[in-house]
Write a protein that holds these residues in place. Structure first.
Motif, PDB file in Angstrom:
ATOM      1  N   ASP A 123      48.094  47.344  87.766  1.00 20.16           N
ATOM      2  CA  ASP A 123      48.377  47.113  87.026  1.00 20.16           C
ATOM      3  C   ASP A 123      47.141  45.897  86.965  1.00 20.16           C
ATOM      4  O   ASP A 123      46.864  44.842  87.718  1.00 20.16           O
ATOM      5  CB  ASP A 123      49.943  45.775  87.189  1.00 20.16           C
ATOM      6  N   TRP A 170      48.751  53.040  80.024  1.00 24.76           N
ATOM      7  CA  TRP A 170      50.220  52.856  80.925  1.00 24.76           C
ATOM      8  C   TRP A 170      50.954  52.039  80.787  1.00 24.76           C
ATOM      9  O   TRP A 170      50.938  51.246  80.960  1.00 24.76           O
ATOM     10  CB  TRP A 170      50.023  54.086  82.153  1.00 24.76           C
ATOM     11  N   ARG A 171      52.839  52.605  80.558  1.00 26.80           N
ATOM     12  CA  ARG A 171      53.353  51.690  80.259  1.00 26.80           C
ATOM     13  C   ARG A 171      53.770  51.179  81.853  1.00 26.80           C
ATOM     14  O   ARG A 171      54.099  52.565  82.499  1.00 26.80           O
ATOM     15  CB  ARG A 171      54.577  52.263  80.131  1.00 26.80           C
ATOM     16  N   ASN A 172      54.339  50.096  82.294  1.00 26.37           N
ATOM     17  CA  ASN A 172      54.759  49.650  83.627  1.00 26.37           C
ATOM     18  C   ASN A 172      55.799  49.448  83.549  1.00 26.37           C
ATOM     19  O   ASN A 172      56.797  49.065  82.299  1.00 26.37           O
ATOM     20  CB  ASN A 172      54.075  48.006  83.784  1.00 26.37           C
ATOM     21  N   ASP A 213      50.055  61.111  77.031  1.00 23.99           N
ATOM     22  CA  ASP A 213      49.649  59.876  77.768  1.00 23.99           C
ATOM     23  C   ASP A 213      48.463  58.941  77.574  1.00 23.99           C
ATOM     24  O   ASP A 213      47.702  59.828  77.641  1.00 23.99           O
ATOM     25  CB  ASP A 213      50.293  59.558  79.490  1.00 23.99           C
ATOM     26  N   GLN A 255      55.037  46.603  79.439  1.00 20.07           N
ATOM     27  CA  GLN A 255      53.961  46.848  79.114  1.00 20.07           C
ATOM     28  C   GLN A 255      52.950  47.624  79.136  1.00 20.07           C
ATOM     29  O   GLN A 255      52.948  48.497  80.343  1.00 20.07           O
ATOM     30  CB  GLN A 255      53.521  45.080  79.700  1.00 20.07           C
ATOM     31  N   ASN A 256      52.304  47.404  78.647  1.00 23.77           N
ATOM     32  CA  ASN A 256      51.580  49.058  78.858  1.00 23.77           C
ATOM     33  C   ASN A 256      49.797  48.149  79.257  1.00 23.77           C
ATOM     34  O   ASN A 256      49.038  47.994  78.778  1.00 23.77           O
ATOM     35  CB  ASN A 256      50.777  49.513  77.167  1.00 23.77           C
ATOM     36  N   THR A 257      50.128  47.951  80.698  1.00 23.94           N
ATOM     37  CA  THR A 257      49.220  47.476  81.323  1.00 23.94           C
ATOM     38  C   THR A 257      48.627  48.147  82.570  1.00 23.94           C
ATOM     39  O   THR A 257      48.334  47.395  83.804  1.00 23.94           O
ATOM     40  CB  THR A 257      49.836  45.766  82.051  1.00 23.94           C
TER      41      THR A 257
END
Length: 138
Positions: A45, A65-67, A61, A72-74
Motif C-alpha cells: 500500500d 490496485w484496490r486495497n 486490472d 482505495q486504489n493504493t
C-alpha cells in the motif's frame, strides 16, 4: 465406403476428441494452480506501507490496485530488498514501495538497510546470499 476408410475416419474422430479433451483439461486456457499462482503478486500500500502477500491480480486490472481493507486504489507491486544495515544479505526481503508515477522519484529508501531501492531491484551477489542462507539454517 470401404471398411478401411470407415476405420480411418473413426480413428481420426476419436483421436481428435481425445486431443480436445486433453487440451481442455490441461489448464492451458486459464485454469489450474500454476495459472492462479502466476496471477498473484506481493503488493504494498502506497499510503500505509502494508504488505499483501499473494495478492490476486485479474486480467484487465490496472494500477493502482484496490486495497481490500480500505477500498482505495493504493496498491502497487512491491520491490524487494535483501540487504541488511551492515552490508550483508538476508534471505527474507523487506518490501518497499517505489513511486514510478510520472513526476515520482522512481526510487525509494529501504527502511531496514537505508539503501536505494529501484524498480526490479537487483539482488545481492550470489556469495552473500549463500552466506545468508547458511546463517539462517536454510
Amino acid at each position: 465406403m470401404s471398411p478401411k476408410l470407415i476405420a480411418a475416419v473413426v480413428g481420426v474422430l476419436v483421436g481428435g476428441g481425445v486431443l480436445v479433451y486433453a487440451i481442455a483439461n490441461s489448464g492451458l486456457f486459464g485454469d489450474g494452480e500454476m495459472v492462479d499462482a502466476a496471477r498473484k503478486r506481493v503488493a504494498i500500500d502506497s499510503v500505509s506501507g502494508e504488505v499483501f502477500h499473494d495478492f490476486p491480480v485479474r486480467d484487465g486490472d490496472s494500477l493502482p490496485w484496490r486495497n481490500p481493507r480500505t477500498g482505495q486504489n493504493t496498491l502497487y507491486p512491491a520491490e524487494r530488498c535483501f540487504w541488511t544495515a551492515d552490508g550483508k544479505a538476508k534471505t527474507e526481503p523487506t518490501y518497499v514501495y517505489v513511486d514510478t508515477s510520472p513526476g515520482g522519484p522512481g526510487f525509494a529508501t529501504c527502511p531496514d538497510c537505508g539503501r536505494r531501492v529501484v524498480p526490479h531491484n537487483p539482488m545481492p551477489p550470489d556469495q552473500l546470499l549463500i552466506e545468508a542462507a547458511a546463517n539462517s539454517g536454510g
